[in-house]
Design a protein around this motif. Structure first.
Motif, PDB file in Angstrom:
ATOM      1  N   PRO A  89       0.814  -1.217   0.000  1.00  0.00           N
ATOM      2  CA  PRO A  89       0.000   0.000   0.000  1.00  0.00           C
ATOM      3  C   PRO A  89       0.851   1.272   0.000  1.00  0.00           C
ATOM      4  N   SER A  90       0.282   2.335  -0.547  1.00  0.00           N
ATOM      5  CA  SER A  90       0.957   3.636  -0.595  1.00  0.00           C
ATOM      6  C   SER A  90       0.664   4.428   0.677  1.00  0.00           C
ATOM      7  N   LYS A  91       1.337   5.572   0.797  1.00  0.00           N
ATOM      8  CA  LYS A  91       1.066   6.489   1.918  1.00  0.00           C
ATOM      9  C   LYS A  91      -0.410   6.865   1.953  1.00  0.00           C
ATOM     10  N   PHE A  92      -0.986   7.020   0.775  1.00  0.00           N
ATOM     11  CA  PHE A  92      -2.384   7.436   0.736  1.00  0.00           C
ATOM     12  C   PHE A  92      -3.295   6.334   1.300  1.00  0.00           C
ATOM     13  N   HIS A  93      -3.022   5.072   0.914  1.00  0.00           N
ATOM     14  CA  HIS A  93      -3.784   3.963   1.501  1.00  0.00           C
ATOM     15  C   HIS A  93      -3.614   3.979   3.025  1.00  0.00           C
ATOM     16  N   GLN A  94      -2.378   4.207   3.444  1.00  0.00           N
ATOM     17  CA  GLN A  94      -2.115   4.179   4.890  1.00  0.00           C
ATOM     18  C   GLN A  94      -2.819   5.322   5.610  1.00  0.00           C
ATOM     19  N   LEU A  95      -2.908   6.463   4.947  1.00  0.00           N
ATOM     20  CA  LEU A  95      -3.627   7.572   5.580  1.00  0.00           C
ATOM     21  C   LEU A  95      -5.102   7.200   5.796  1.00  0.00           C
ATOM     22  N   LEU A 265      -3.001  17.393  10.627  1.00  0.00           N
ATOM     23  CA  LEU A 265      -3.959  16.839  11.586  1.00  0.00           C
ATOM     24  C   LEU A 265      -3.267  16.352  12.865  1.00  0.00           C
ATOM     25  N   GLY A 266      -1.919  16.369  12.856  1.00  0.00           N
ATOM     26  CA  GLY A 266      -1.180  15.851  14.002  1.00  0.00           C
ATOM     27  C   GLY A 266      -1.139  14.329  14.034  1.00  0.00           C
ATOM     28  N   TRP A 267      -1.266  13.707  12.872  1.00  0.00           N
ATOM     29  CA  TRP A 267      -1.321  12.240  12.775  1.00  0.00           C
ATOM     30  C   TRP A 267      -0.075  11.647  12.096  1.00  0.00           C
ATOM     31  N   LEU A 268       0.984  12.439  12.022  1.00  0.00           N
ATOM     32  CA  LEU A 268       2.152  11.990  11.250  1.00  0.00           C
ATOM     33  C   LEU A 268       2.826  10.753  11.857  1.00  0.00           C
ATOM     34  N   SER A 269       2.919  10.700  13.190  1.00  0.00           N
ATOM     35  CA  SER A 269       3.601   9.538  13.775  1.00  0.00           C
ATOM     36  C   SER A 269       2.774   8.267  13.520  1.00  0.00           C
ATOM     37  N   GLU A 270       1.440   8.401  13.563  1.00  0.00           N
ATOM     38  CA  GLU A 270       0.581   7.246  13.262  1.00  0.00           C
ATOM     39  C   GLU A 270       0.785   6.787  11.814  1.00  0.00           C
ATOM     40  N   LEU A 271       0.886   7.766  10.907  1.00  0.00           N
ATOM     41  CA  LEU A 271       1.097   7.422   9.495  1.00  0.00           C
ATOM     42  C   LEU A 271       2.464   6.771   9.303  1.00  0.00           C
ATOM     43  N   ASP A 272       3.476   7.367   9.913  1.00  0.00           N
ATOM     44  CA  ASP A 272       4.828   6.826   9.759  1.00  0.00           C
ATOM     45  C   ASP A 272       4.949   5.425  10.341  1.00  0.00           C
ATOM     46  N   SER A 273       4.242   5.173  11.448  1.00  0.00           N
ATOM     47  CA  SER A 273       4.392   3.846  12.044  1.00  0.00           C
ATOM     48  C   SER A 273       3.765   2.774  11.134  1.00  0.00           C
ATOM     49  N   LEU A 274       2.773   3.135  10.332  1.00  0.00           N
ATOM     50  CA  LEU A 274       2.210   2.151   9.392  1.00  0.00           C
ATOM     51  C   LEU A 274       3.201   1.815   8.275  1.00  0.00           C
ATOM     52  N   SER A 275       4.006   2.803   7.878  1.00  0.00           N
ATOM     53  CA  SER A 275       4.992   2.558   6.810  1.00  0.00           C
ATOM     54  C   SER A 275       6.073   1.589   7.264  1.00  0.00           C
ATOM     55  N   LYS A 276       6.256   1.502   8.573  1.00  0.00           N
ATOM     56  CA  LYS A 276       7.349   0.645   9.072  1.00  0.00           C
ATOM     57  C   LYS A 276       6.924  -0.813   9.209  1.00  0.00           C
ATOM     58  N   LEU A 277       5.614  -1.075   9.088  1.00  0.00           N
ATOM     59  CA  LEU A 277       5.140  -2.456   9.282  1.00  0.00           C
ATOM     60  C   LEU A 277       5.672  -3.391   8.200  1.00  0.00           C
TER      61      LEU A 277
END
Ligand code: OAD
Length: 277
Positions: A89-95, A265-277
């Motif tokens: 998935p892309s960043k957009f899917h993860q968002l 939105l202040g959700w960057l760490s949540e988004l970044d943690s999905l990229s690391k999975l």
């Protein structure tokens, strides 16, 4: 650049100011191009510009049910290349997954058949795969159903045709071809969702040329009180032909918008943690 910042700020403000409202996403191939999957209509890189080797009478014939019945080979050749599973998935899917995790996702309507929304973890009850997917397969003659791996194994083994073991008919994944109906879930869910939209809601359209109906008509059906946002490389569809005063347009990549929006939105760490999975 300022326009992009402005667009993100407007989207984020609406979302933050209305914590009880949920977002609807309407998406297409442009949210998966960064995963290495070509879209359909981008000049040069899109799939329809690169089908010469299949000797089709017209590009969209590869997904045309009448054409498939006469000559299934081009679709089978393409299916082998398109087969989902090798992409992330892309960043957009993860968002969109972050929206779900935050309880802020109302629905994702996708035209994509790459199943990357599932891969990103979007729940099936929040997801409408409007053009079907490779998940279900059946014989178009006797309707016998086949598990996904039967079709997949045939394609990956390089078989030219996927024939039904009962009647020799053609096995076809449940992707909606031109000339076929969209799933009932698409109509039922949209009809319900659209009545729930109000002046606090936002519908985000991303990575689609809005060229294929009936999906392309959804933005027109969004009530006037509801804000529509388009995140795309180009202005398309009803955003172009019938722009509304409160429309928001982010002209750029879907992943860029995802990162900027998460930041705002202040959700960057949540988004970044999905990229690391
Ligand atoms: P298209 O290829 O028609 O449109 C993709 C849109 O995404 C274009 O407007 C691009 O400019 C834009 N785009 C490309 N890369 C992008 C990026 N990184 N960020 C933002 N925008 C980007 O694809 P769809 O609209 O999805 O049908 O096509 C609709 C349907 O036509 C598909 O579902 C498919 C096809 O025939 C079936 O498979 C049944």
């Amino acid at each position: 650049k300022d326009k992009k910042v402005d667009a993100i700020k407007k989207i984020a403000k609406l979302i933050s100011d209305n914590p009880d409202s949920k977002v609807i996403f309407l998406v297409g191939a442009g949210i998966s191009t960064s995963c290495g999957i070509p879209d359909f209509r981008s000049p040069g890189t899109g799939l329809y510009d690169n089908l010469a080797k299949l000797n089709l009478p017209f590009a969209e014939a590869v997904f045309d049910i009448e054409y498939f019945e006469q000559n299934p080979k081009p679709f089978y050749t393409l299916a082998k290349e398109l087969y989902p599973g090798n992409y992330k998935p892309s960043k957009f899917h993860q968002l969109m997954k972050v929206f779900q995790d935050k309880g802020r996702l109302h629905r994702v309507f996708t035209q994509n058949i790459d199943t990357l929304e599932r891969a990103a973890g979007i729940h099936s009850d929040l997801l409408v795969e409007a053009h079907g997917s490779f998940a279900l397969n059946h014989c178009i003659s006797c309707k016998k159903e086949y598990p996904q791996n039967v079709f997949k194994d045939k394609m990956l083994a390089g078989e030219e045709f996927a024939n039904c073991e009962e009647c020799e008919g053609l096995i076809k994944p449940q992707i909606v071809f031109f000339g076929e109906n969209l799933p009932r879930k698409f109509f039922l869910t949209w009809d319900k969702d659209v009545t729930e939209l109000d002046d606090k809601s936002i519908v985000v359209v991303a990575g689609t040329s809005l060229a294929v109906y009936p999906f392309a008509s959804l933005p027109e059906e969004v009530p006037k009180a509801t804000t529509r946002a388009l995140i795309n490389l180009e202005k398309v569809g009803d955003f172009k032909t019938n722009p509304r005063k409160c429309d928001i347009f982010y002209s750029g990549s879907a992943d860029g918008a995802a990162t900027e929006l998460a930041k705002e939105l202040g959700w960057l760490s949540e988004l970044d943690s999905l990229s690391k999975l």
